[in-house]
Scaffold this active site. Structure first.
Site, PDB file in Angstrom:
ATOM      1  N   ASN A 180       0.813  -1.218   0.000  1.00 33.28           N
ATOM      2  CA  ASN A 180       0.000   0.000   0.000  1.00 33.28           C
ATOM      3  C   ASN A 180       0.848   1.270   0.000  1.00 33.28           C
ATOM      4  O   ASN A 180       0.315   2.367   0.170  1.00 33.28           O
ATOM      5  CB  ASN A 180      -0.915   0.026   1.227  1.00 33.28           C
ATOM      6  CG  ASN A 180      -2.004  -1.028   1.162  1.00 33.28           C
ATOM      7  OD1 ASN A 180      -2.450  -1.403   0.091  1.00 33.28           O
ATOM      8  ND2 ASN A 180      -2.431  -1.508   2.318  1.00 33.28           N
ATOM      9  N   HIS A 189     -14.914  -0.591   5.980  1.00 32.76           N
ATOM     10  CA  HIS A 189     -13.831  -1.365   6.588  1.00 32.76           C
ATOM     11  C   HIS A 189     -14.265  -2.013   7.907  1.00 32.76           C
ATOM     12  O   HIS A 189     -15.098  -1.496   8.650  1.00 32.76           O
ATOM     13  CB  HIS A 189     -12.623  -0.452   6.851  1.00 32.76           C
ATOM     14  CG  HIS A 189     -11.377  -1.183   7.185  1.00 32.76           C
ATOM     15  ND1 HIS A 189     -10.981  -1.424   8.480  1.00 32.76           N
ATOM     16  CD2 HIS A 189     -10.429  -1.739   6.387  1.00 32.76           C
ATOM     17  CE1 HIS A 189      -9.839  -2.097   8.471  1.00 32.76           C
ATOM     18  NE2 HIS A 189      -9.481  -2.295   7.214  1.00 32.76           N
ATOM     19  N   GLU A 249     -16.174   5.289   2.992  1.00 37.05           N
ATOM     20  CA  GLU A 249     -14.749   5.453   2.709  1.00 37.05           C
ATOM     21  C   GLU A 249     -14.566   6.329   1.484  1.00 37.05           C
ATOM     22  O   GLU A 249     -15.492   6.483   0.677  1.00 37.05           O
ATOM     23  CB  GLU A 249     -14.083   4.091   2.483  1.00 37.05           C
ATOM     24  CG  GLU A 249     -14.169   3.165   3.687  1.00 37.05           C
ATOM     25  CD  GLU A 249     -13.415   1.858   3.476  1.00 37.05           C
ATOM     26  OE1 GLU A 249     -12.347   1.870   2.822  1.00 37.05           O
ATOM     27  OE2 GLU A 249     -13.904   0.822   3.964  1.00 37.05           O
ATOM     28  N   SER A 270     -10.984  -0.345   0.094  1.00 36.67           N
ATOM     29  CA  SER A 270      -9.714  -1.062   0.131  1.00 36.67           C
ATOM     30  C   SER A 270      -9.702  -2.340  -0.678  1.00 36.67           C
ATOM     31  O   SER A 270      -8.638  -2.764  -1.141  1.00 36.67           O
ATOM     32  CB  SER A 270      -9.338  -1.384   1.581  1.00 36.67           C
ATOM     33  OG  SER A 270     -10.334  -2.195   2.196  1.00 36.67           O
ATOM     34  N   ASP A 282     -13.587   7.640   6.015  1.00 34.28           N
ATOM     35  CA  ASP A 282     -12.265   7.031   6.199  1.00 34.28           C
ATOM     36  C   ASP A 282     -11.567   7.097   4.843  1.00 34.28           C
ATOM     37  O   ASP A 282     -11.938   6.385   3.915  1.00 34.28           O
ATOM     38  CB  ASP A 282     -12.429   5.589   6.667  1.00 34.28           C
ATOM     39  CG  ASP A 282     -11.113   4.822   6.720  1.00 34.28           C
ATOM     40  OD1 ASP A 282     -10.055   5.408   6.419  1.00 34.28           O
ATOM     41  OD2 ASP A 282     -11.133   3.620   7.049  1.00 34.28           O
ATOM     42  N   HIS A 310      -7.122   5.221   1.758  1.00 36.16           N
ATOM     43  CA  HIS A 310      -6.514   4.915   0.462  1.00 36.16           C
ATOM     44  C   HIS A 310      -6.612   6.073  -0.524  1.00 36.16           C
ATOM     45  O   HIS A 310      -6.179   5.940  -1.671  1.00 36.16           O
ATOM     46  CB  HIS A 310      -7.166   3.662  -0.128  1.00 36.16           C
ATOM     47  CG  HIS A 310      -6.964   2.450   0.718  1.00 36.16           C
ATOM     48  ND1 HIS A 310      -5.841   1.650   0.624  1.00 36.16           N
ATOM     49  CD2 HIS A 310      -7.725   1.919   1.710  1.00 36.16           C
ATOM     50  CE1 HIS A 310      -5.931   0.671   1.504  1.00 36.16           C
ATOM     51  NE2 HIS A 310      -7.058   0.811   2.175  1.00 36.16           N
ATOM     52  N   LYS A 337      -0.274   4.057   4.230  1.00 42.33           N
ATOM     53  CA  LYS A 337      -0.390   3.841   2.788  1.00 42.33           C
ATOM     54  C   LYS A 337       0.505   4.852   2.057  1.00 42.33           C
ATOM     55  O   LYS A 337       1.709   4.701   2.054  1.00 42.33           O
ATOM     56  CB  LYS A 337      -1.847   3.962   2.349  1.00 42.33           C
ATOM     57  CG  LYS A 337      -2.695   2.727   2.645  1.00 42.33           C
ATOM     58  CD  LYS A 337      -3.093   2.588   4.083  1.00 42.33           C
ATOM     59  CE  LYS A 337      -4.001   1.404   4.346  1.00 42.33           C
ATOM     60  NZ  LYS A 337      -4.337   1.288   5.783  1.00 42.33           N
TER      61      LYS A 337
END
Length: 383
Positions: free
Chosen positions: A47, A133, A175, A179, A204, A207, A236
């Site tokens: 990541n 997540h 998110e 992910s 969140d 990423h 990440k």
């Protein structure tokens, strides 16, 4: 049933489902390559999207921080663990992302758990994207608030949930970039619906931060929204570890006073905060790295378009290749390893049943020949 029998049955079920997890022993790795078991592999499971983990500025920042403050924090931030490096990093993050305050956490998992644990009360409701997540869903399932999940990336499904009456407060959770699928949430629509329902939005952006938006400010900045609660993580694109919650001043004060995750955890080492300050500088100046990453993503997607497995509709660094069956995903991963490419198989319960996949992650550190060799190995395996 005894404890031993209960554990044995669970382990037997996991083996029978081809879902057995192992932790590979890694001898050495960079963002681009990985050494394990005496072999060198091209690395497609990291990541570290911008390739900053081994950046000299980050290493030097950590070393300077350790020389000044030692290797650990030594205490909770509420005792003696809150160093000037922490305060400086929080101020820089808040200014960069346009919030009153930032609060540091030891991990993204801890930050997400802290938010849900502290805010949810009886009669409240938490409306979470179905693919949110595990750190958020686990916390929500144990919250006194009522958890309801809406269809992945569906504003219509969220609207239907919001239309139901609620006597308490509403927290919508999603998110920036997911992910396991690599797709982006329609944050503008979700934010508007949440605002109309007088709720709060938690995003969140583990990423997205560092990779998308101006100066890498992330998914929310890119889509022109400012959620009440923004969690960004540093394991990440930042190339380190840890996380921060961005919020207004009153909310930050509430967390400092009442969040058990902050009060009773040893603080992030000051040396780590110093490394993160160096990383923030690299992220802010990282337009060339973000451009190289996008070029690598496009190169991979062009070459993978004719593969027999489903390539998810993702423009992010996360490029999932859906295989379906657990055993087949493991076998394909093994074929790639034979060709010198390290790609980890992802299986249930991390992803829904029947959607076992190879989660291919691309970085700015990859060279064109790395991607071409991976594509050749995939096409050979498909042939």
């Amino acid at each position: 049933m005894s404890w031993q029998q209960r554990l044995a049955q669970a382990l037997d079920r996991r083996r029978a489902a081809d879902g057995w997890r192992q932790r590979p022993v890694i001898d050495h790795q960079t963002t681009r390559t990985l050494h394990s078991g005496g072999r060198l592999y091209r690395h497609f499971s990291s990541n570290d999207y911008l390739g900053l983990t081994q950046h000299p500025a980050l290493i030097a920042g950590w070393q300077r921080g350790a020389e000044q403050a030692g290797a650990g924090a030594g205490a909770s931030g509420h005792v003696t663990g809150y160093h000037r490096q922490h305060a400086a990093l929080e101020a820089q993050l808040a200014d960069w992302l346009g919030y009153d305050r930032a609060l540091l956490f030891i991990s993204g998992f801890a930050a997400n758990q802290a938010v849900i644990h502290l805010l949810g009360e009886e009669n409240d409701r938490i409306l979470a994207d179905k693919l949110t997540h595990a750190s958020l869903l686990d916390a929500a399932s144990h919250s006194p608030a009522q958890l309801r999940r809406f269809t992945h990336n569906s504003p219509a499904s969220l609207a239907a949930r919001l239309a139901s009456p609620c006597s308490g407060e509403t927290l919508v959770v999603t998110e920036g970039i997911f992910s396991m699928d690599g797709d982006s949430a329609p944050l503008a629509a979700i934010a508007a619906q949440t605002r109309d329902a007088q709720g709060w939005l938690l995003v969140d952006d583990a990423h997205g931060i560092g990779v998308t938006g101006e100066q890498g400010r992330g998914s929310c900045w890119q889509q022109g929204i400012k959620p009440e609660l923004l969690v960004v993580t540093f394991g990440k694109a930042f190339g380190v570890s840890g996380a921060a919650l961005l919020c207004d001043a009153q909310t930050a004060d509430y967390f400092v006073q009442f969040s058990r995750h902050l009060i009773y955890s040893t603080a992030m080492p000051a040396a780590q905060a110093a490394a993160l300050q160096a990383s923030l500088g690299q992220v802010q100046q990282g337009d060339a790295l973000r451009q190289r990453l996008q070029e690598n993503i496009q190169r991979f997607r062009r070459g993978a378009a004719s593969l027999p497995w489903q390539l998810m509709d993702s423009v992010s660094a996360i490029q999932p290749l859906i295989v379906g069956d657990n055993a087949e995903a493991m076998a394909l991963s093994a074929r790639l390893a034979e060709a010198g490419c390290w790609v980890s198989p992802i299986r249930p319960p991390t992803v829904p049943p029947g959607t076992a996949r190879l989660r291919i992650t691309l970085t700015a550190a990859h060279q064109p020949d790395d991607i071409d060799i991976l594509l050749e190995a995939l096409h050979d395996a498909a042939g």
